[in-house]
Design an enzyme around this catalytic site. Structure first.
Site, PDB file in Angstrom:
ATOM      1  N   LYS A 175     -13.450 -34.709 -27.810  1.00  0.00           N
ATOM      2  CA  LYS A 175     -12.007 -35.131 -28.170  1.00  0.00           C
ATOM      3  C   LYS A 175     -11.523 -35.653 -27.150  1.00  0.00           C
ATOM      4  O   LYS A 175     -11.836 -35.668 -25.812  1.00  0.00           O
ATOM      5  CB  LYS A 175     -11.293 -33.742 -28.357  1.00  0.00           C
ATOM      6  N   HIS A 205     -14.389 -27.645 -28.713  1.00  0.00           N
ATOM      7  CA  HIS A 205     -15.030 -26.340 -28.119  1.00  0.00           C
ATOM      8  C   HIS A 205     -14.393 -25.150 -28.576  1.00  0.00           C
ATOM      9  O   HIS A 205     -15.080 -23.840 -28.591  1.00  0.00           O
ATOM     10  CB  HIS A 205     -14.791 -26.279 -26.482  1.00  0.00           C
ATOM     11  N   LYS A 209     -16.094 -20.928 -29.656  1.00  0.00           N
ATOM     12  CA  LYS A 209     -15.798 -19.470 -29.036  1.00  0.00           C
ATOM     13  C   LYS A 209     -16.219 -18.294 -29.798  1.00  0.00           C
ATOM     14  O   LYS A 209     -15.946 -18.289 -31.132  1.00  0.00           O
ATOM     15  CB  LYS A 209     -14.338 -19.498 -28.913  1.00  0.00           C
ATOM     16  N   GLU A 243      -0.737 -21.344 -22.584  1.00  0.00           N
ATOM     17  CA  GLU A 243      -1.300 -21.492 -21.385  1.00  0.00           C
ATOM     18  C   GLU A 243      -0.442 -21.430 -20.200  1.00  0.00           C
ATOM     19  O   GLU A 243       0.697 -21.780 -20.226  1.00  0.00           O
ATOM     20  CB  GLU A 243      -2.005 -22.845 -21.120  1.00  0.00           C
ATOM     21  N   ASP A 262      -3.336 -33.024 -28.143  1.00  0.00           N
ATOM     22  CA  ASP A 262      -4.281 -32.283 -27.096  1.00  0.00           C
ATOM     23  C   ASP A 262      -4.640 -30.883 -27.734  1.00  0.00           C
ATOM     24  O   ASP A 262      -5.961 -30.422 -27.495  1.00  0.00           O
ATOM     25  CB  ASP A 262      -3.544 -31.735 -25.703  1.00  0.00           C
ATOM     26  N   HIS A 267      -7.849 -28.287 -31.741  1.00  0.00           N
ATOM     27  CA  HIS A 267      -8.318 -26.821 -31.767  1.00  0.00           C
ATOM     28  C   HIS A 267      -7.545 -25.840 -32.641  1.00  0.00           C
ATOM     29  O   HIS A 267      -8.134 -25.059 -33.396  1.00  0.00           O
ATOM     30  CB  HIS A 267      -7.875 -26.096 -30.243  1.00  0.00           C
ATOM     31  N   LYS A 367       2.069 -25.583 -22.267  1.00  0.00           N
ATOM     32  CA  LYS A 367       1.582 -25.093 -20.940  1.00  0.00           C
ATOM     33  C   LYS A 367       2.716 -24.546 -20.039  1.00  0.00           C
ATOM     34  O   LYS A 367       3.805 -24.998 -20.494  1.00  0.00           O
ATOM     35  CB  LYS A 367       1.228 -26.645 -20.249  1.00  0.00           C
TER      36      LYS A 367
END
Ligand code: BG6
Length: 517
Positions: A175, A205, A209, A243, A262, A267, A367
């Site tokens: 990505k 990813h 998980k 995060e 992002d 995700h 973030k």
């Protein structure tokens, strides 16, 4: 606390079918071999697979990048990376020596067709000397702007096609896959000109998980949850990826991306689809991916003129996390002082299908939030009639099932229990399953699982061309709406807080609140 039935588990490595298979010998090319992803994730994952004897005999890597290196420089760089991101001991001793024997390097100007001929020659040499038989896995860990040129040039020198009908050639693409609907469809066209779709493995990813995979097992291997997994019982769903980190030196990339591109486009929409799909007809890649595309097609698009109602964005300013004073986003390296890029986003989605009619899905990611935590929390509807209304029962919270993706991986069910005593008072309590205490072992990194799956030809956890386009179809109008709103609108939040106040209003308008995590 949930404990494990010891009789139910024999040898975990022998369980299931996948781990019984070993990939066929192959050579892996890593484009972007001197980059951060290779050092932090790809090589540590390959080394761990090697250590656990999950890689085929003769397995080899050809690192490719524009950095002027020789094979020995590449080996040195990987040795340092393993020392830093695995452990100082990992890069020493016979295990490392034997792993390093399989590492090779080719300097390459990604845009220059001629240098691909050198790569093709080295590939032949490696295939022969290491006995890898001509199977090829190409990993593109490069900026998206290079993907078109790379696939074209690979096609020109014949590296996009299997060497013989018995061989395979597969390509993993990182990505971001495109930056909006048009660029993603164009990129798909270019990639599919040189690679058949069954050769293409678009990686996300989060799908690798353990906890995300467990959502499917939780839903489809247990009798008791699936009957209530629908709008009749579920009030709403919250999906969070919070995060504490900032942009970690990736300011230039992040300025172009922002939180919506992002984290949400890939995700979190992937996680949402796994939580919402209908039971597939089998656990085969195409069956699962067919169901996922139906979810994406059923998500109601947020139109540009609706962004004020259904989305919130924000950008962090300076603040404090764990006692540490942190700079604001605009002061991060490579970020414009006038930047209006969002570092926080919250959206409200609806899935217009039979199962999910009327159930809001609140999705947020940011973030520099106070805590690193990712989870899906399903809040159930209230009981139809409360018997205990004169006993502080009003304070009784709704039942919530939360699936913790990371950290403290596990599942928790919150329900009301009688507080011991002479009167009937209700208190919310949790029933918890924690991976750590039930299974004892640490989950493998998502990249290990996904790289191995690709070598095994299992595309279940990768994203198909139609899915990537559908997710951009949902995201692009939001960007258009924000553009129409103008950038002065972007609210700020101090680092170390849970996003801008507008984010709370998104739920308060519906009489709900974000979970306190
Ligand atoms: C990446 C994003 O895809 O995922 C990063 O580009 C983000 O910005 C990361 O930090 C989060 O991944 P994880 O596995 O740490 O939750």
């Amino acid at each position: 606390m949930i404990t494990l039935d010891a009789n139910a588990l024999t040898n975990p490595l022998k369980e299931g079918t996948r781990t019984e298979r070993t990939p066929e010998p192959c050579t892996m090319f890593i484009f972007g071999a001197s980059g951060d992803l290779t050092r932090r994730k790809i090589m540590p994952s390959l080394f761990s697979l090697f250590k656990h004897r999950l890689l085929p005999a003769g397995f080899s890597v050809i690192g490719v990048s524009s950095t002027e290196w020789k094979t020995d420089d590449f080996r040195d760089a990987i040795k340092k990376a393993l020392a830093e991101f695995v452990s100082p001991e990992a890069a020493q001793g016979p295990l490392w020596e034997s792993f390093a024997q399989g590492l090779f390097y080719q300097t390459l100007d990604f845009r220059d067709a001629v240098s691909y001929a050198k790569l093709a020659a080295l590939t032949q040499e490696v295939d022969q000397s290491r006995g890898t038989g001509g199977n090829h896995l190409i990993y593109l860990a490069t900026p998206p702007s290079l993907i078109g040129d790379i696939v074209k040039n690979l096609g020109m020198v014949g590296l996009s096609k299997p060497v013989t009908p018995k061989n395979w050639t597969r390509i993993i693409i990182e990505k971001p896959f495109g930056r909006d609907y048009d660029s993603a469809t164009q990129l798909n066209r270019t990639v599919n000109e040189y690679f058949k779709e069954r050769q293409v493995y678009r990686i996300d990813h989060y799908l690798g998980k353990e906890t995300v995979q467990n959502i499917l097992v939780f839903r489809f291997a247990n009798e008791i949850f699936e009957p209530i997994w629908n709008h009749n019982y579920i009030d709403h769903v919250q999906i969070t990826a919070a995060e504490t980190v900032g942009v970690e030196g990736r300011g230039a990339y992040y300025e172009e991306a922002g939180a919506l591109r992002d984290m949400i486009q890939n995700h979190l929409l992937q996680v949402l689809s796994v939580a919402c799909i209908e039971p597939p007809s089998s656990f085969a890649a195409e069956s699962v991916r067919d169901e996922k595309i139906k979810v994406f097609r059923s998500i109601r698009p947020i139109l540009p003129e609706q962004v004020g109602q259904f989305t919130v964005r924000g950008q962090y300013s300076e603040g404090v996390i764990s006692g540490k004073r942190l700079i604001g986003y605009k002061d991060e390296p490579s970020v414009l002082k006038t930047s209006t890029t969002e570092t926080y986003v919250a959206c409200k989605f609806f899935i217009d299908n039979w199962r999910w009619a009327g159930v809001p899905f609140y999705v947020r990611s940011g973030k520099r939030l106070p805590k690193r935590v990712s989870e899906i929390a399903v809040t159930f509807k209230r009981i139809p009639h409360m018997l205990f209304s004169n006993t502080m029962a009003d304070q009784h919270e709704q039942n919530v099932l939360s699936m913790r993706i990371q950290p403290d991986e596990g599942i928790s069910l919150k329900f009301g229990a009688k507080l011991p005593g002479q009167t009937v008072r209700i208190r919310s309590v949790n029933m918890d399953f924690l991976y750590g205490s039930s299974f004892g072992s640490q989950s493998a990194d998502a990249y290990e699982r996904l790289i191995l799956d690709c070598m095994l030809g299992d595309a279940t956890l990768f994203i198909r061309n139609d899915s990537v386009e559908e997710t951009w179809r949902l995201i692009t109008p939001i960007h258009e709406g924000w553009k129409m709103q103008g950038d002065a609108e972007i609210p700020k939040y101090s680092a170390g807080t849970w996003g801008p106040p507008e984010s709370d209003h998104l739920l308060e308008r519906d009489g709900r609140k974000w979970r306190r995590l």
